[in-house]
Design an enzyme around this catalytic site. Sequence first.
Site, short mmCIF file in Angstrom:
data_model
loop_
_atom_site.label_atom_id
_atom_site.label_comp_id
_atom_site.label_asym_id
_atom_site.label_seq_id
_atom_site.Cartn_x
_atom_site.Cartn_y
_atom_site.Cartn_z
CD GLU A 47 -2.94 -1.12 2.50
OE1 GLU A 47 -2.15 -0.98 3.25
OE2 GLU A 47 -3.78 -1.60 2.46
CG ASP A 84 7.16 3.08 -17.08
OD1 ASP A 84 6.65 3.35 -17.97
OD2 ASP A 84 6.87 2.48 -16.21
#
Length: 813
Positions: free
Chosen positions: A461, A573
């Site tokens: 998370e 990316d």
Amino acid sequence: MAPSSAARLWTTLVLHGCCLLGAAAAAAQNSREVILLDSKAQQTELEWISSPSTGWEEISGLDENYTPIRTYQVCQVMESNQNNWLRTNWIEKGDAQRIFVELKFTLRDCNSLPGVVGTCKETFNLYYQETDAEVGRNIRESQYVKIDTIAADESFTQGDLGERKMKLNTELRIIGPLSRRGFYLAFQDVGACIALVSVKVYYKKCWSIIENLATFPDTVTGSEFSSLVEVEGTCVSDAEEEADNSPKMHCSAEGEWLVPIGKCICKAGFHQKGDASPSQVSELIKEKVQQRSVQLSWQEPEQPNGVITEYEIKYYEKDQKDRIYSTVKSKSTSATVNNLKPSTAYVFQIRAFTAAGYGTFGPRLEVTTKEEPSGTASTEQNPVIIIAVVAVAGTIILVFMVFGFIIGRRYALAVKFPGTKTYIDPETYEDPNRAVHQFAKELDASCIKIERVIGAGEFGEVCSGRLKLPGKRDVPVAIKTLKVGYTEKQRRDFLCEASIMGQFDHPNVVHLEGVVTRGKPVMIVIEYMENGSLDAFLRKHDGQFTVIQLVGMLRGIAAGMRYLSDMGYVHRDLAARNILVNSNLVCKVSDFGLSRVIDDDPEAVYTTTGGKIPVRWTATEAIQYRKFTSSSDVWSYGIVMWEVMSYGERPYWDMSNQDVIKAIEEGYRLPAPMDCPPGLHQLMLDCWQKDRADRPKFDQIVGILDKMIRNPNTLKTPLGTCTRPISPLLDQNTPDFATFRSVGDWLEAIKMERYNDNFTATGYSSLESVARMTIEDVMSLGITLVGHQKKIMSSIQTMRAQMLHLHGTGVQV
Ligand code: AMP
């Protein structure tokens, strides 16, 4: 609260003459809050209204620093159906439009109160009521507008061993735009055990500053969090506006001045005093050129504008395809640049540095280093010398290899160029923990307070929270956690991002605060970026920014990428989803990992060359033979530009990856997004040049965008010249509006379906009737957002042109 008098005094003092000090702006900007109510600051009774009087109770207490304060408490948890209201005194809003309400409270955990199950609550409600003047003491519930239900945070610091601690919660809510002269706040308790420790109400201002020889007055921030208030500057005395370039600044919702445009210049006969940017060094002189070094000298710039503490020389190989800059610094007016290649042309530029910052680089100087000496002929004839040379050289190489290997494995030193900070691949470390601790600070877990989950990362998370380092103010942070049950490889890959991020220090690259590796969960703590990732942020605010704001975001991303490429880091990316946005709309490059980390990007797919690649964002040579360089990052940057200008549209829409690869190979490129200035689209096309040597460098991209921001006229787009295409690629025909069966179809295609009812309610039921609409008609439908008006108008103009051209309909233009 009035602006700090020191800040005001500064502003007044520096107004005299055509003279500025950089520090003035900073000093004047320090405090952005204007406080309307601070319950803590009041030592006498607050005397807010409590209804019923048996509910909220005013009590004297001590805050977390043991300072006496007035608080309100309620704890009717034993009885059901509680409805206890507490109302503040009337708060006059002044010129504020957007009000911040900060609440500090403690809330008792129901489980810690035996026998109250079913009646006890763990929340309360916050309301406000706008009025032009004080109203009576009766609380009429129906007149209050609910702001939010307030809950206590989940606390990770809650004691183990079953011990429950009372914890001070801080919650911030924003209200506005407000239209009346003032308002009340109200707190509704429905059966919780709460102590309202403090209530602070404030709004934000951009304090008066001087920039580009123009003064900008105190300005209250706009009503929306994304609104920038445009402010005209007034030239300081003895300065005048530059022709067609009047000074403007933008006051952000956070109270920060952003995007300066235009400027004032000194009137004839005056010149700028004080710590302005030093002027250019007019000439670089080559003193001595050797095979591997060049000695340079120069004169101090004509207008040093302060004390020059240092010079910076940047240089690169002239014929190198991927231009890698190196830098050398000097405190005097000469320097020798070493470690050059023989017989190689280099380009040098220099700039001066003062307390006010760097000046601009001066003119380029090209120097070709000398050839290797031809002395080898004599050694060729003397075998003893050859053996001696080879033996010595061999020994040196061996020593270097062994030493280098040891050092390399232990510390992974990768010294590329003198004077340049170079990115070091953490993979080169034998022990990844050593890499993490070389580049990232180990934090004590007790300094970190996790507040809530904000996203899902690939390893666990992502949470928001606060970091409080000893002796420092606590700061909001994002905390990436490593999920339990991780493998050693997952731990290494997870921490790899920190080893990379920790090497960077740039305002447009997301900043690493530190790591927690010696406790669980393992955490990476990063500066908090309030607006999350750029793609989602733009989609949420479709059509709501000015072109200047969008270009400002792009400029930030380009500056971050320039820094990374200068360090020799290739991102691989770069995409809007990997850019984070903070509350001031500052964009920062994020998502660092080694090449294989891309494998976890949901956009990455397997290609025939092996490995996973986010095809739509990747340059052709990187897709075809995995040639990833800063130039392939430039290609991806062009796609990010397109994503930004189209508010998060998916590049190449719903085309398949295979079709995208094929189309690009055939020379197709994405067309300009709607309302995109032609200059920006041209820059995108430059980034998508097939030959990577023809693409601009990030340094040039930053320069081009800066120029556009300085001359906003270059960003003006004639309405309808640049339209959202429905057939995707550049050389195909403009959209065929005949394919839309209804106005609803058309609105959906341009993502404006939210206005469907507005069109039908006013009788615009056919595309023909829509095609006749003017901007006034569009506005009369109640479409107030300028971005949306433009988007709709632009599409109507294309529709009109196409109807005339393709169908010869009698639409009057
Ligand atoms: P990531 O694993 O970096 O892709 O992060 C997953 C999500 O968490 C992102 O898409 C963001 O929405 C959020 N996030 C990551 N880092 C931050 C940060 N520094 N500030 C705010 N949100 C973040």
